[in-house]
Write a protein that holds these residues in place. Structure first.
Motif, PDB file in Angstrom:
ATOM      1  N   ALA A   1      15.134  30.317  32.874  1.00  0.00           N
ATOM      2  CA  ALA A   1      15.485  30.025  31.474  1.00  0.00           C
ATOM      3  C   ALA A   1      16.842  29.336  31.391  1.00  0.00           C
ATOM      4  CB  ALA A   1      15.471  31.312  30.663  1.00  0.00           C
ATOM      5  N   LEU A   2      16.950  28.187  32.053  1.00  0.00           N
ATOM      6  CA  LEU A   2      18.182  27.400  32.012  1.00  0.00           C
ATOM      7  C   LEU A   2      18.131  26.343  30.918  1.00  0.00           C
ATOM      8  CD1 LEU A   2      18.819  26.946  35.838  1.00  0.00           C
ATOM      9  CD2 LEU A   2      19.676  28.724  34.304  1.00  0.00           C
ATOM     10  N   LEU A   3      16.984  26.238  30.259  1.00  0.00           N
ATOM     11  CA  LEU A   3      16.808  25.358  29.109  1.00  0.00           C
ATOM     12  C   LEU A   3      16.299  26.207  27.946  1.00  0.00           C
ATOM     13  CD1 LEU A   3      14.926  22.380  30.837  1.00  0.00           C
ATOM     14  CD2 LEU A   3      17.313  22.390  30.115  1.00  0.00           C
ATOM     15  N   PRO A   4      16.483  25.760  26.712  1.00  0.00           N
ATOM     16  CA  PRO A   4      15.893  26.494  25.586  1.00  0.00           C
ATOM     17  C   PRO A   4      14.383  26.639  25.772  1.00  0.00           C
ATOM     18  CG  PRO A   4      17.454  24.846  24.800  1.00  0.00           C
ATOM     19  CD  PRO A   4      17.286  24.606  26.267  1.00  0.00           C
ATOM     20  N   THR A   5      13.857  27.769  25.331  1.00  0.00           N
ATOM     21  CA  THR A   5      12.428  28.034  25.512  1.00  0.00           C
ATOM     22  C   THR A   5      11.569  26.932  24.905  1.00  0.00           C
ATOM     23  OG1 THR A   5      12.847  30.421  25.488  1.00  0.00           O
ATOM     24  CG2 THR A   5      10.589  29.701  25.095  1.00  0.00           C
ATOM     25  N   GLY A   6      11.957  26.436  23.734  1.00  0.00           N
ATOM     26  CA  GLY A   6      11.192  25.367  23.103  1.00  0.00           C
ATOM     27  C   GLY A   6      11.142  24.109  23.947  1.00  0.00           C
ATOM     28  N   VAL A   7      12.256  23.782  24.603  1.00  0.00           N
ATOM     29  CA  VAL A   7      12.289  22.597  25.467  1.00  0.00           C
ATOM     30  C   VAL A   7      11.381  22.805  26.675  1.00  0.00           C
ATOM     31  CG1 VAL A   7      13.765  21.149  26.919  1.00  0.00           C
ATOM     32  CG2 VAL A   7      14.605  21.974  24.708  1.00  0.00           C
ATOM     33  N   ILE A   8      11.440  23.999  27.266  1.00  0.00           N
ATOM     34  CA  ILE A   8      10.588  24.291  28.423  1.00  0.00           C
ATOM     35  C   ILE A   8       9.116  24.173  28.048  1.00  0.00           C
ATOM     36  CG2 ILE A   8       9.852  26.133  29.991  1.00  0.00           C
ATOM     37  CD1 ILE A   8      12.723  27.076  30.121  1.00  0.00           C
TER      38      ILE A   8
ATOM     39  N   PRO B   1       2.862  20.778  33.858  1.00  0.00           N
ATOM     40  CA  PRO B   1       3.449  22.057  34.279  1.00  0.00           C
ATOM     41  C   PRO B   1       4.616  21.924  35.245  1.00  0.00           C
ATOM     42  CG  PRO B   1       1.050  22.179  34.310  1.00  0.00           C
ATOM     43  CD  PRO B   1       1.407  20.743  34.067  1.00  0.00           C
ATOM     44  N   TRP B   2       4.681  20.833  36.017  1.00  0.00           N
ATOM     45  CA  TRP B   2       5.771  20.670  36.971  1.00  0.00           C
ATOM     46  C   TRP B   2       7.008  20.028  36.350  1.00  0.00           C
ATOM     47  CZ3 TRP B   2       6.850  21.985  42.002  1.00  0.00           C
ATOM     48  CH2 TRP B   2       5.834  22.636  42.699  1.00  0.00           C
ATOM     49  N   LEU B   3       6.873  19.469  35.151  1.00  0.00           N
ATOM     50  CA  LEU B   3       7.999  18.749  34.560  1.00  0.00           C
ATOM     51  C   LEU B   3       9.202  19.656  34.281  1.00  0.00           C
ATOM     52  CD1 LEU B   3       9.000  16.025  33.694  1.00  0.00           C
ATOM     53  CD2 LEU B   3       7.943  16.364  31.448  1.00  0.00           C
ATOM     54  N   PRO B   4       9.032  20.878  33.745  1.00  0.00           N
ATOM     55  CA  PRO B   4      10.216  21.734  33.571  1.00  0.00           C
ATOM     56  C   PRO B   4      10.931  22.030  34.883  1.00  0.00           C
ATOM     57  CG  PRO B   4       8.358  22.591  32.312  1.00  0.00           C
ATOM     58  CD  PRO B   4       7.817  21.515  33.195  1.00  0.00           C
ATOM     59  N   ILE B   5      10.173  22.205  35.968  1.00  0.00           N
ATOM     60  CA  ILE B   5      10.793  22.476  37.267  1.00  0.00           C
ATOM     61  C   ILE B   5      11.635  21.289  37.708  1.00  0.00           C
ATOM     62  CG2 ILE B   5      10.312  22.926  39.708  1.00  0.00           C
ATOM     63  CD1 ILE B   5       7.863  24.479  38.877  1.00  0.00           C
ATOM     64  N   VAL B   6      11.089  20.086  37.543  1.00  0.00           N
ATOM     65  CA  VAL B   6      11.825  18.881  37.944  1.00  0.00           C
ATOM     66  C   VAL B   6      13.108  18.739  37.130  1.00  0.00           C
ATOM     67  CG1 VAL B   6      11.740  16.365  38.019  1.00  0.00           C
ATOM     68  CG2 VAL B   6       9.746  17.695  38.727  1.00  0.00           C
ATOM     69  N   VAL B   7      13.015  18.949  35.813  1.00  0.00           N
ATOM     70  CA  VAL B   7      14.200  18.800  34.958  1.00  0.00           C
ATOM     71  C   VAL B   7      15.250  19.848  35.315  1.00  0.00           C
ATOM     72  CG1 VAL B   7      15.037  18.923  32.583  1.00  0.00           C
ATOM     73  CG2 VAL B   7      12.894  17.734  33.084  1.00  0.00           C
TER      74      VAL B   7
END
Length: 385
Positions: free
Chosen positions: A322-329, A337-343
């Protein structure tokens, strides 16, 4: 850099990537990058011991008839990962068969393969599977040698730390350290030979190299913390004519709730996205935020088919720091599904590099050796200039 060193470096990188993919596959229980078959059920496409490129389902896209897939079998060969070709599709899942087999897997006691049980697709070019001949044979032989070495070290030092996948990682790390030291000594020896007509040889350590290596390690650890605990979870149940207190027995046509636990194994909070991957399954809630070191329960509701028999239901969990806001994730997850991990990896990697450069700088650390030794205090002062 001469051609020999370039080719040696490329071969080393390829070997390390293949070894890491095998170790990662063993640790995660699913194929990663390169896999191989052990039997002749896929002959002549894949002979026993042949390898292939295993593309994760998140990257490979939708499965179609003709694809060769790696799936988690329920009953076939006692369960476990199986590599067979998709030959049909029903409402319950995919129909699979080995190219050398006269009947499908579903003609036996293997249920249709739901999308949630598919771990990877074999890479195909022009409709043909990309085959690495004999790869599995080499891996099996190397695994046997590594296993013997692990047993020897475990018995010699009296510890089980050298056994299993963790022990193999220790061996690879030790091999890498020894290789690096030997290469460094060889490079220094070569430098001295080139400078044999002078009274000194010089070398340097660039902070960019050190910072880059540390950033890569950080990204790998962060990615593993999100990927390893996630994945597909299956529930096997019996659709029965009568109700039962047994949680794995559901009366036909009715539903039963199962509790699925989402933990945060570290000090950092995580966001979990749980999605049903088979029919007759609902999840509530589908998105959870778990504080660091705590757990959150998710209710999985499974509906039994009207016909009696043994069935499987499956869900897939995606876990993100949870290093980004939940809405952004969730928005990024909706794209892929892999895009949040990459960011998250990019943000952490860039942040680490910026901080490290600000603290250490980018000037090279020079290592000089002269006929007259330089006092230690002078070397330290030079390093911090």
């Amino acid at each position: 850099m001469n051609l020999t060193r370039l080719l040696t470096g490329l071969v080393t990188i390829i070997a390390v990537l293949i070894a890491l993919s095998i170790l990662a596959g063993a640790a995660l229980g699913q194929p990663m990058g390169v896999s191989y078959v052990e039997t002749g059920s896929m002959s002549p496409t894949l002979e026993p011991g042949d390898g292939f490129i295993a593309v994760p389902t998140e990257v490979a896209g939708p499965v179609e008839p003709g694809d060769v897939i790696v799936f988690d079998a329920v009953n076939l060969h006692g369960g476990g990962l199986v590599t067979h070709r998709v030959v049909g599709e029903t409402e319950s899942g995919y129909i699979t068969r080995g190219d050398a087999n006269p009947v499908t897997d579903q003609d036996g006691d293997e249920p249709p393969v739901e999308p949630g049980r598919i771990e990877a697709k074999a890479l195909q070019i022009g409709g043909n599977v990309v085959v690495i001949p004999g790869f599995g044979t080499v891996v099996t032989g190397a695994s046997g040698a590594v296993g013997s070495l692990q047993q020897f070290l475990a018995s010699t030092f009296g510890t089980r730390a050298f056994l299993g996948t963790q022990g193999a990682v220790y061996l690879m790390f030790g091999f890498g350290v020894v290789t690096y030291v030997l290469a460094s000594l060889a490079e220094r020896s070569d430098s001295r030979r080139r400078d044999r007509h002078t009274s000194r040889w010089t070398g340097s350590i660039t902070p960019q190299t050190v910072i880059g290596a540390m950033a890569v390690v950080l990204i790998l650890l962060v990615t593993a913390s999100m990927v390893v605990p996630a994945g597909t979870h299956t529930f096997q149940f019996v659709s029965s004519e009568v109700a039962s207190e047994n949680p794995s027995v559901i009366q036909q046509g009715t539903t039963k709730n199962v509790t699925y636990v989402v933990p945060s194994n570290g000090p950092f909070p995580v966001v979990g996205v749980i999605e049903p991957t088979s029919g007759g399954v609902t999840v509530s809630p589908e998105t959870v935020s778990v504080p660091g070191g705590e757990t959150t329960n998710v209710t999985v509701t499974i509906q039994a088919p009207p016909d009696t028999g043994v069935y499987t239901a499956s869900i897939r969990e995606h876990r993100y720091l949870a290093l980004l806001p939940t809405g952004v994730i969730l928005t990024l997850h909706g794209i892929h599904p892999w895009l949040p991990i990459v960011v998250i990896d990019v943000l952490l990697g860039v942040g680490f590099v910026v901080l490290a450069v600000a603290l250490i700088g980018i000037d090279p650390i020079r290592l000089d050796r002269r006929r007259h030794p330089v006092p230690l205090r002078v070397r330290i002062r030079r390093w911090f200039k």
